[in-house]
Design a protein around this motif. Structure first.
Motif, mmCIF file in Angstrom:
data_model
loop_
_atom_site.group_PDB
_atom_site.id
_atom_site.type_symbol
_atom_site.label_atom_id
_atom_site.label_comp_id
_atom_site.label_asym_id
_atom_site.label_seq_id
_atom_site.Cartn_x
_atom_site.Cartn_y
_atom_site.Cartn_z
ATOM 1 N N UNK A 80 0.858 -1.185 0.000
ATOM 2 C CA UNK A 80 0.000 0.000 0.000
ATOM 3 C C UNK A 80 0.893 1.233 0.000
ATOM 4 N N UNK A 81 0.599 2.216 -0.846
ATOM 5 C CA UNK A 81 1.270 3.514 -0.762
ATOM 6 C C UNK A 81 0.222 4.594 -0.935
ATOM 7 N N UNK A 82 0.243 5.563 -0.061
ATOM 8 C CA UNK A 82 -0.755 6.623 -0.102
ATOM 9 C C UNK A 82 -0.746 7.319 -1.470
ATOM 10 N N UNK A 83 -1.922 7.556 -2.011
ATOM 11 C CA UNK A 83 -2.038 8.296 -3.271
ATOM 12 C C UNK A 83 -1.907 7.412 -4.508
ATOM 13 N N UNK A 84 -1.527 6.149 -4.321
ATOM 14 C CA UNK A 84 -1.381 5.263 -5.482
ATOM 15 C C UNK A 84 -2.576 4.319 -5.588
ATOM 16 N N UNK A 85 -2.855 3.906 -6.801
ATOM 17 C CA UNK A 85 -3.895 2.894 -7.024
ATOM 18 C C UNK A 85 -3.222 1.645 -7.591
ATOM 19 N N UNK A 86 -3.854 0.508 -7.354
ATOM 20 C CA UNK A 86 -3.346 -0.755 -7.907
ATOM 21 C C UNK A 86 -4.179 -1.077 -9.148
ATOM 22 N N UNK A 87 -3.514 -1.451 -10.227
ATOM 23 C CA UNK A 87 -4.259 -1.883 -11.422
ATOM 24 C C UNK A 87 -3.912 -3.350 -11.673
ATOM 25 N N UNK A 88 -4.927 -4.164 -11.937
ATOM 26 C CA UNK A 88 -4.608 -5.534 -12.349
ATOM 27 C C UNK A 88 -5.385 -5.948 -13.582
ATOM 28 N N UNK A 89 -4.766 -6.871 -14.309
ATOM 29 C CA UNK A 89 -5.342 -7.403 -15.550
ATOM 30 C C UNK A 89 -6.360 -8.478 -15.172
ATOM 31 N N UNK A 90 -7.515 -8.463 -15.838
ATOM 32 C CA UNK A 90 -8.529 -9.488 -15.592
ATOM 33 C C UNK A 90 -8.551 -10.532 -16.701
ATOM 34 N N UNK A 91 -9.395 -11.538 -16.504
ATOM 35 C CA UNK A 91 -9.478 -12.679 -17.433
ATOM 36 C C UNK A 91 -9.767 -12.254 -18.875
ATOM 37 N N UNK A 92 -10.633 -11.236 -19.033
ATOM 38 C CA UNK A 92 -11.060 -10.871 -20.392
ATOM 39 C C UNK A 92 -9.894 -10.316 -21.207
ATOM 40 N N UNK A 93 -9.020 -9.549 -20.532
ATOM 41 C CA UNK A 93 -7.877 -8.983 -21.248
ATOM 42 C C UNK A 93 -6.781 -10.029 -21.458
ATOM 43 N N UNK A 94 -6.683 -10.971 -20.536
ATOM 44 C CA UNK A 94 -5.732 -12.074 -20.761
ATOM 45 C C UNK A 94 -6.118 -12.791 -22.064
ATOM 46 N N UNK A 95 -7.415 -13.044 -22.236
ATOM 47 C CA UNK A 95 -7.868 -13.738 -23.450
ATOM 48 C C UNK A 95 -7.656 -12.861 -24.681
ATOM 49 N N UNK A 96 -8.052 -11.600 -24.601
ATOM 50 C CA UNK A 96 -7.962 -10.711 -25.767
ATOM 51 C C UNK A 96 -6.497 -10.510 -26.187
ATOM 52 N N UNK A 97 -5.579 -10.494 -25.208
ATOM 53 C CA UNK A 97 -4.165 -10.249 -25.533
ATOM 54 C C UNK A 97 -3.442 -11.555 -25.870
ATOM 55 N N UNK A 98 -4.198 -12.627 -26.047
ATOM 56 C CA UNK A 98 -3.615 -13.938 -26.369
ATOM 57 C C UNK A 98 -2.594 -14.366 -25.313
ATOM 58 N N UNK A 99 -2.906 -14.043 -24.058
ATOM 59 C CA UNK A 99 -2.037 -14.463 -22.949
ATOM 60 C C UNK A 99 -0.804 -13.596 -22.754
ATOM 61 N N UNK A 100 -0.693 -12.492 -23.516
ATOM 62 C CA UNK A 100 0.480 -11.615 -23.325
ATOM 63 C C UNK A 100 0.387 -10.899 -21.992
ATOM 64 N N UNK A 101 -0.836 -10.616 -21.547
ATOM 65 C CA UNK A 101 -1.041 -10.051 -20.227
ATOM 66 C C UNK A 101 -1.648 -11.140 -19.355
ATOM 67 N N UNK A 102 -1.248 -11.132 -18.097
ATOM 68 C CA UNK A 102 -1.638 -12.227 -17.201
ATOM 69 C C UNK A 102 -2.700 -11.774 -16.205
ATOM 70 N N UNK A 103 -3.761 -12.571 -16.088
ATOM 71 C CA UNK A 103 -4.767 -12.317 -15.060
ATOM 72 C C UNK A 103 -4.386 -13.188 -13.870
ATOM 73 N N UNK A 104 -3.740 -12.584 -12.870
ATOM 74 C CA UNK A 104 -3.162 -13.377 -11.780
ATOM 75 C C UNK A 104 -4.159 -13.679 -10.680
#
Ligand SMILES: O=C(O)CCC(=O)C(=O)O
Ligand SMILES: [Fe+2]
Length: 317
Positions: free
Chosen positions: A218-242
């Motif tokens: 956690x760091x004040x003022x920052x947000x966490x972004x994560x990749x979801x299943x739909x983008x993992x599929x659309x990117x042909x697995x180049x991005x990982x939905x962890x």
């Protein structure tokens, strides 16, 4: 609690207000491939807005259980997930777009004796900002894929995306000794991307490829972004939905705001222009995947055993 690394994960911190140079794009691509998580700063959402949302959220979630249960899970609205569904220590309220004002009002009309337009307006403002931020992030992610993907694909592929917000509240047990309890079990998100605001209690963890759990700091003022299943599929697995989860180690309550940005249900998800290797997922309808997840979990939230690989991976055997 099982194996976990003592040092938090070092993830890229992206200044979203500045154009990214090519070395930052490379670092970000690598993080999306390996972890599917990164941090952003200078996102334009003020501390005041977060303070306001947290205040409303705490007020709502401290209402009597009988009142909250009018919102779900058995009522038609289904905006409330009580304790003991995702975990004994987790409850959640959902506000959906595109009209966040009306969505919040539908819940508010049931919860409050008097109208609460300040709450509805705040949700509208946050939902709108999150939609803009999602677009900005997605354009950066498309740039990471190279080959003019941002100009080629943003509008046609992501132009109809929609979003919803979940206000997550965690209350760890106060009456027993424990080192750590699971506040939210292991799952992947059903989104393209998720933007998360966690508070200083922390506890979000991601699962490494070797099976170890690692803290997302956690760091004040920052947000966490994560990749979801739909983008993992659309990117042909180049991005990982962890797979990720929330672990509670302190006896303090925790609040998080998770914004899920998703393809529309009718969208056929097909990885574009796959040059260097074959498509690893068959084309599928977004809504079919959402239904698959919900049915396979028998209505148990999105505590996921099944992932996109179980649903759409192409069998090459
Ligand atoms: O509360 C958190 O930090 C994470 C929540 C989450 O993973 C989710 O709602 O999908
Ligand atoms: Fe999640």
């Amino acid at each position: 609690m099982d194996d976990y690394a003592k040092t938090p994960l070092q993830l890229p911190l992206i200044d979203i207000s500045q154009p990214l140079n090519s070395s930052s794009l490379t670092t970000l691509s690598q993080a999306c491939r390996d972890w599917g998580f990164f941090h952003i700063k200078n996102h334009g959402i003020s501390k005041d807005l977060y303070t306001k949302i947290c205040m409303f959220s705490k007020n709502i979630l401290s209402l009597p259980l009988d009142t909250k249960l009018k919102l779900g899970p058995s009522s038609s609205l289904k905006t409330y997930t009580p304790h003991f569904i995702a975990s004994p220590f987790f409850e959640s309220l959902r506000v959906s777009g595109p009209d966040y004002y009306s969505s919040a009002k539908r819940s508010g009309d049931i919860l409050f004796e008097a109208p609460n337009p300040e709450f509805y307006k705040t949700m509208q403002e946050y939902g709108k900002k999150m939609m803009e931020l999602s677009k900005q992030i997605m354009i950066i992610l498309l740039k990471c894929l190279g080959d003019g993907f941002d100009t080629k694909y943003y509008e046609s592929e992501f132009g109809q995306c929609h979003g919803y917000l979940r206000i997550n509240s965690y209350s760890p047990p106060g009456n027993i000794e424990y080192e750590a309890v699971e506040g939210l079990g292991m799952h992947t998100d059903m989104s393209c991307i998720t933007i998360l605001h966690q508070d200083e209690v922390g506890g979000l963890q991601v699962k490494a490829k070797d099976g170890k759990w690692i803290d997302i700091k956690y760091s004040e003022g920052e947000l966490v972004v994560n990749i979801g299943d739909l983008l993992q599929a659309w990117s042909n697995g180049k991005f990982r939905s962890s797979q990720h989860r929330v672990v509670l180690r302190k006896p303090s309550n925790r609040l998080s705001l998770a914004f899920f940005w998703c393809f529309e249900d009718e969208k056929m998800i097909v990885a574009p222009d796959v040059v260097e290797k074959e498509r690893i997922y068959r084309p599928f309808l977004c809504g079919d995947y959402i239904r698959f997840k919900v049915i396979s979990e028998k209505g148990r939230f999105d505590k996921v055993k099944y992932t996109i690989d179980d649903f759409a991976v192409v069998d090459t055997a």
